[in-house]
Design an enzyme around this catalytic site. Sequence first.
Site, short mmCIF file in Angstrom:
data_model
loop_
_atom_site.label_atom_id
_atom_site.label_comp_id
_atom_site.label_asym_id
_atom_site.label_seq_id
_atom_site.Cartn_x
_atom_site.Cartn_y
_atom_site.Cartn_z
N SER A 61 0.78 -1.24 0.00
CA SER A 61 0.00 0.00 0.00
C SER A 61 0.81 1.28 0.00
O SER A 61 0.24 2.37 -0.05
CB SER A 61 -0.95 0.01 1.21
OG SER A 61 -2.05 -0.82 0.97
N LYS A 64 -0.08 3.73 -2.64
CA LYS A 64 -1.09 4.80 -2.52
C LYS A 64 -0.46 6.18 -2.39
O LYS A 64 -1.18 7.19 -2.47
CB LYS A 64 -2.03 4.52 -1.36
CG LYS A 64 -2.89 3.28 -1.54
CD LYS A 64 -3.96 3.20 -0.45
CE LYS A 64 -4.74 1.92 -0.53
NZ LYS A 64 -4.05 0.78 0.09
N SER A 117 -5.55 3.75 4.76
CA SER A 117 -5.11 2.97 3.61
C SER A 117 -6.27 2.34 2.86
O SER A 117 -6.24 1.16 2.49
CB SER A 117 -4.11 1.89 4.04
OG SER A 117 -3.40 1.39 2.94
#
Length: 379
Positions: A61, A64, A117
């Site tokens: 993640s 992101k 997230s």
Amino acid sequence: MCKKLLSEIILFCFFISALSPLCEATAQMPSLSAKSAIVICADNGKVIYGKNEKEPRPMASTTKIMTALLTLEAAEKEDTNVTITDKMVPVDGSSMYLQAGQVLPLLSLAKGMLTVSGNDAANSAAIALCGSVDAFVALMNKKAKQIGMLDTIFETPSGLDKGDHHSTAYDMALLGAYALENQAFFDISSKKSVEVTFVKPDEIRTLYNENRMLKRYDGCIGIKTGFTRLAGRCLVSAAERNNTRLVAVTLDAPDDWNDHEKLLDYGFSQIETVIFDNKDYAILPVVGGDTNEISAFVKDKISISLPKSDKGKIKKIVEVSPFLYAPLKQGQVVGKVKYQVDGEVLASNDLIIEKDVNLVRPQRGIWQRLSAAVMGLFN
């Protein structure tokens, strides 16, 4: 016996005092759990420490960071409201619990990505901005090349493992440093909690940042956590102390929080930032003006991050003409200042003048005036 013991104690104390500065100057390289790691200076991208930093790995993640950055850049132009659809929300993993029919601005989606997230937030922003996840992924890869992330391939906006989705610690450090230059990104990633606005339903929710470094490390300003079974624990962090900004990255690090404390501590032990402000100036002679000289100032405040051992080696070189010709305008660039170490230019800045200088035409003598009058009779 007492005298001998006393002399030995004095000798030991002297040895320790002499050794201490040496120990401070040669800080121990960090021992890490991460398979790949790096810490860099954010302002110039210089690598302070690296471990397999250019080895391709999935980055979970921390992906992101790119998705949120592109979302915030779009929101800066127009923070449009996004209506959540059934196509946007069916995604595994971490979530901000969006539901079809809800309406919220792009800024809120970015907040959901950088705090809890939210994979659903990442998917929603991708589809809202580009019409499909695939089209948004193409935009991510284009942006990566512009930043200099030459060993990165994005295949999802969320960071869930798919195909050849990968990056390197080095590339992710570049991305982290670049993203922090976006003020909206900085404001979100550096906060322990944020308020998220919904248009439908009309409400404000509080989201809490999952990045423990914000609580654990003095000066931490973000950035993003990540985890999948394939990627392991991934983390991009940043911290500021004494005008120095560092970015650290670990990929597949079982003990990532401690790894990052070690990386940042090591970075700050090695690097110092020197600031040159715009009070520096030079006095330059002027020809043909209403003043014989003018002050030239450095245009902008500028900082240089460099190894502490190089601080005393900085040379300031001023490049200007021997004199200036009137007329001159306030703010006009008249030269350049360069700061270098061992012949390498680390930074440069324009020299500008502080005020206008008007042109003054010299008075003509009597023979010049008579000559001009005679010439006028024949014209």
